[in-house]
Design a protein around this motif. Sequence first.
Motif, mmCIF file in Angstrom:
data_model
loop_
_atom_site.group_PDB
_atom_site.id
_atom_site.type_symbol
_atom_site.label_atom_id
_atom_site.label_comp_id
_atom_site.label_asym_id
_atom_site.label_seq_id
_atom_site.Cartn_x
_atom_site.Cartn_y
_atom_site.Cartn_z
ATOM 1 N N GLU A 174 0.707 -1.213 -0.128
ATOM 2 C CA GLU A 174 -0.044 -0.086 -0.102
ATOM 3 C C GLU A 174 0.697 0.955 0.033
ATOM 4 O O GLU A 174 1.850 1.217 0.883
ATOM 5 C CB GLU A 174 -0.847 -0.242 1.156
ATOM 6 N N PRO A 229 1.118 5.554 -0.223
ATOM 7 C CA PRO A 229 0.189 6.767 0.138
ATOM 8 C C PRO A 229 -0.462 7.355 -1.375
ATOM 9 O O PRO A 229 0.425 7.235 -2.295
ATOM 10 C CB PRO A 229 1.266 7.652 0.793
ATOM 11 N N ALA A 230 -1.336 7.928 -1.015
ATOM 12 C CA ALA A 230 -1.933 8.647 -2.346
ATOM 13 C C ALA A 230 -1.143 9.806 -2.735
ATOM 14 O O ALA A 230 -0.186 10.519 -2.093
ATOM 15 C CB ALA A 230 -3.248 9.622 -1.799
ATOM 16 N N MET A 231 -0.926 9.938 -4.197
ATOM 17 C CA MET A 231 -0.032 10.809 -4.777
ATOM 18 C C MET A 231 -0.820 12.096 -5.462
ATOM 19 O O MET A 231 -2.093 11.976 -5.490
ATOM 20 C CB MET A 231 0.684 10.112 -5.833
ATOM 21 N N ARG A 232 -0.255 13.231 -5.240
ATOM 22 C CA ARG A 232 -0.990 14.329 -5.697
ATOM 23 C C ARG A 232 -0.217 15.049 -7.018
ATOM 24 O O ARG A 232 0.918 14.876 -6.891
ATOM 25 C CB ARG A 232 -1.092 15.440 -4.570
ATOM 26 N N ARG A 233 -0.659 15.229 -7.660
ATOM 27 C CA ARG A 233 -0.147 16.156 -9.013
ATOM 28 C C ARG A 233 -0.808 17.393 -9.120
ATOM 29 O O ARG A 233 -2.169 17.610 -8.775
ATOM 30 C CB ARG A 233 -0.385 15.214 -10.210
#
Length: 34
Positions: A6, A8-12
């Motif tokens: 798992e 972590p969520a990635m941001r763009r």
Amino acid sequence: MDTMIELPAMRRSAELAPNTADANSRTVEVVWSA
């Protein structure tokens, strides 16, 4: 190997440069970051 990891969520994000818009070629410069 069937291991799940798992992450972590990635941001763009993207920033448009409106002064680079070219209506004839329908293009605009974009600056991407991750």
